[in-house]
Design a protein around this motif. Structure first.
Motif, PDB file in Angstrom:
ATOM      1  N   LYS A  81       9.620   6.825 -19.128  1.00 44.35           N
ATOM      2  CA  LYS A  81       9.145   5.961 -18.217  1.00 44.35           C
ATOM      3  C   LYS A  81       7.889   6.228 -17.112  1.00 44.35           C
ATOM      4  O   LYS A  81       7.177   5.626 -16.261  1.00 44.35           O
ATOM      5  N   SER A  82       7.996   8.409 -17.295  1.00 45.35           N
ATOM      6  CA  SER A  82       6.802   8.842 -16.186  1.00 45.35           C
ATOM      7  C   SER A  82       5.315   8.840 -16.800  1.00 45.35           C
ATOM      8  O   SER A  82       4.661   7.883 -16.332  1.00 45.35           O
ATOM      9  N   VAL A  83       5.203   8.421 -17.906  1.00 48.95           N
ATOM     10  CA  VAL A  83       3.940   7.867 -18.580  1.00 48.95           C
ATOM     11  C   VAL A  83       3.830   7.018 -18.237  1.00 48.95           C
ATOM     12  O   VAL A  83       2.708   6.805 -18.108  1.00 48.95           O
ATOM     13  N   MET A  84       4.843   5.528 -18.516  1.00 46.85           N
ATOM     14  CA  MET A  84       4.459   4.555 -18.036  1.00 46.85           C
ATOM     15  C   MET A  84       4.303   4.235 -16.804  1.00 46.85           C
ATOM     16  O   MET A  84       2.721   3.436 -15.958  1.00 46.85           O
ATOM     17  N   ILE A  85       5.180   5.200 -15.832  1.00 49.20           N
ATOM     18  CA  ILE A  85       4.345   5.506 -14.253  1.00 49.20           C
ATOM     19  C   ILE A  85       3.047   5.759 -14.592  1.00 49.20           C
ATOM     20  O   ILE A  85       2.161   4.798 -13.440  1.00 49.20           O
ATOM     21  N   GLU A 122       5.563   7.664  -8.195  1.00 54.39           N
ATOM     22  CA  GLU A 122       5.532   9.096  -8.497  1.00 54.39           C
ATOM     23  C   GLU A 122       6.976   9.492  -7.417  1.00 54.39           C
ATOM     24  O   GLU A 122       7.238  10.316  -7.934  1.00 54.39           O
ATOM     25  N   GLY A 123       5.795   9.584  -6.469  1.00 59.05           N
ATOM     26  CA  GLY A 123       7.122  10.499  -5.171  1.00 59.05           C
ATOM     27  C   GLY A 123       8.503  10.683  -5.586  1.00 59.05           C
ATOM     28  O   GLY A 123       9.715  10.994  -5.849  1.00 59.05           O
ATOM     29  N   PHE A 124       9.149   9.040  -6.175  1.00 57.86           N
ATOM     30  CA  PHE A 124      10.731   8.650  -6.130  1.00 57.86           C
ATOM     31  C   PHE A 124      10.880   9.505  -7.218  1.00 57.86           C
ATOM     32  O   PHE A 124      11.957   9.285  -7.668  1.00 57.86           O
ATOM     33  N   HIS A 125       9.984   8.506  -8.548  1.00 55.74           N
ATOM     34  CA  HIS A 125      10.513   9.109  -9.347  1.00 55.74           C
ATOM     35  C   HIS A 125      10.985  10.793  -9.575  1.00 55.74           C
ATOM     36  O   HIS A 125      11.910  11.171  -9.949  1.00 55.74           O
ATOM     37  N   LEU A 126      10.213  11.175  -8.836  1.00 55.27           N
ATOM     38  CA  LEU A 126      10.259  12.986  -8.966  1.00 55.27           C
ATOM     39  C   LEU A 126      11.230  13.129  -8.104  1.00 55.27           C
ATOM     40  O   LEU A 126      12.152  14.502  -8.506  1.00 55.27           O
TER      41      LEU A 126
END
Length: 531
Positions: A254-258, A308-312
């Motif tokens: 998911k990180s890569v997709m973001i 990106e910030g939310f995922h982090l």
């Protein structure tokens, strides 16, 4: 029969006279009510409306004096001075009075000398300068346009910004753009704590703080940096998308997709930017469309940096119990849907108030170098949808960057086995810079372009954000290469995210001399931090 004709003629004549009187009543507005009349009836271009009605308004009640924001005197031959309650002073010479009285070649007895204090927000301008104080002065003498005076009109403005770098300007009405600030016919002098403006005509007047780009060479330099950086960002952000599609697995992280979604928004942003600059002279309809697209792409970029910030935040703060059904679908709907709704609303208003159009960056001097772009022309829309939204995103992402720094420091304090400390520090700084780029931290420099160090901030803002596509490519390439090393996935302090397994547990240990923390949750997040 002749009597019948006489009656009909009398009725028609009376009807024409009544119609003329009604028409006259429509434009017969008391001087003190002109501003309110224009707000109600002609909100699209209030300065032009005020200018037109002030030249033919009536002084009902014969009020002569000064009220807050308004002053009127009747003058005949000599010069006159008016001191406004807000602290402004306007002095008109006798020559201006004489020209004002020569309406239609006839000399009258008295004319109205009117001064109106107007809020600066009514003057929509794309200038990179700002007005000293909050107000603009409008000055009129009768119905005649007074200009080409040998003895100038003098106006005094308080130097509220405590700066000597100000220039006197007037509002040049323009049929296409509505108007712009010009220095033609005006000179500037600083006396004590006041700016003294000497102008050879009457109009709306103000004092502009010196342009944020003081020399034309900087405009050229920043333009070339923007064009070159945008071209490279298009190429490298496109490469990110190609590499992702080429190496895509059935169950991508998911990180890569973001990251790829962010690269896609940057790809569209820089293409729309170059098109908005290149086709800004192709007509109002074309510029409206390009301005809307550029606005949408910019908001989409801001949205994905917020994602990106939310995922982090999910990876570092919550860690457990963060399973979200159809996670990527919901993120995509939010990141692409919010900008779409915003520009649709602005687009509907643009049919009436020209929200989008040609935006010139150095407009107060028509003879100077200028850069035009199709963009937002309404200050309110720009402040709310761009400045306000960007401010919220930057506050959240900056907090998340601080959380990363705290986590990295905690891991370093726990690791006593690492001998090559210098190499570790360099890798941590590299990871930190990469996160700054992904979180869009360089966009925050936009809020520092009005500070004393505005020129360096402008250069840093232009360079970092124009080349953001290149930086995203380098970050993505690093993650891709590290992913192939399995246990050596990431360097010290860098966060790698994968979505796999249906188990929920936490493991910690040492692999090849490195301290490893792994957090897993069913079908959600597996966060591995190497230290």
């Amino acid at each position: 029969m002749r009597d019948l004709y006489s009656v009909i003629f009398w009725i028609l004549s009376s009807t024409i006279v009544i119609a003329e009187e009604d028409s006259q009543k429509e434009i017969d507005v008391p001087c003190i009510h002109v501003e309110n009349h224009c707000f109600r009836n002609e909100p699209l271009n209030i300065p032009r409306c005020i200018e037109r009605y002030m030249r033919k308004c009536t002084n009902r009640g014969r009020f002569t004096g000064i009220k807050p924001g308004y002053g009127i005197q009747t003058v005949s031959y000599s010069n006159a001075t008016m001191n406004m309650l807000e602290g402004y002073t306007v002095h008109i010479p006798s020559e201006a009075v004489q020209k004002g009285k020569n309406e239609n070649g006839e000399i009258g007895n008295n004319i109205n000398f009117i001064v109106l204090v107007v809020n600066k927000t009514l003057f929509v301008t794309n200038s990179v300068s700002d007005i000293i104080g909050e107000n603009v002065l409008g000055v009129w003498l009768g119905a005649t346009e007074v200009r080409n005076l040998s003895e100038p009109v003098k106006l005094k403005f308080k130097n509220t910004n405590q700066t000597d770098n100000g220039v006197c300007v007037f509002w040049h009405l323009d049929e296409k753009t509505g108007g712009y600030w010009s220095t033609e016919g005006c000179s500037t002098r600083v006396q004590n704590d006041e700016f003294v403006c000497s102008c050879d005509h009457l109009s709306f007047f103000a004092v502009l703080i010196n342009p944020k780009i003081p020399e034309e060479i900087h405009i050229v330099n920043l333009s070339y940096i923007s064009y070159f950086g945008s071209a490279l960002s298009i190429v490298f952000s496109g490469l990110v998308i190609v590499i992702f599609l080429w190496q895509r697995k059935k169950q991508s992280e998911k990180s890569v997709m973001i990251h790829v979604q962010l690269a896609g928004s940057l790809f569209l942003l820089h293409i729309s930017f170059l098109c908005s600059v290149g086709f800004s002279d192709r007509g109002d309809e074309v510029c409206l469309s390009l301005g809307l697209i550029l606005h949408w792409c910019l908001l989409a970029t801001f949205s994905w940096t917020a994602i990106e910030g939310f995922h982090l935040y999910l990876l570092l703060v919550r860690v457990f119990n963060i399973y979200i059904k159809r996670y990527m679908l919901k993120l995509s709907l939010a990141a692409w849907g919010l900008p779409t709704a915003t520009v649709m609303i602005c687009g509907l208003f643009s049919r009436h108030t020209s929200v989008y159009g040609k935006y010139s960056i150095h407009e107060e001097n028509p003879n100077s170098t200028s850069t035009s772009i199709c963009w937002i022309t309404t200050q309110t829309a720009s402040f709310i949808t761009v400045n306000g939204y960007l401010g919220l995103v930057m506050v959240f992402n900056t907090i998340m960057l601080g959380v990363v720094l705290v986590k990295m420091r905690q891991l370093r304090s726990q690791d006593v086995r690492i001998k090559d400390n210098k190499r570790r520090v360099w890798k941590e700084w590299a990871s930190l810079l990469g996160l700054c780029c992904v979180l869009g931290i360089p966009w925050s420099l936009a809020f520092f372009t009005r500070m004393p160090l505005n020129l360096p901030a402008l250069y840093m803002f232009t360079i970092l954000n124009s080349f953001q596509g290149v930086f995203i490519f380098l970050w993505f390439l690093t993650l891709t290469c590290k992913a192939r090393e399995e246990e050596y996935v990431l360097s010290k302090g860098t966060i790698h995210v994968s979505f796999q397994n249906n188990e929920e547990h936490v493991t910690a240990g040492f692999v090849n001399g490195k301290h490893k923390h792994t957090y897993e949750q069913n079908e959600n997040v597996k966060a591995t931090v190497w230290s």
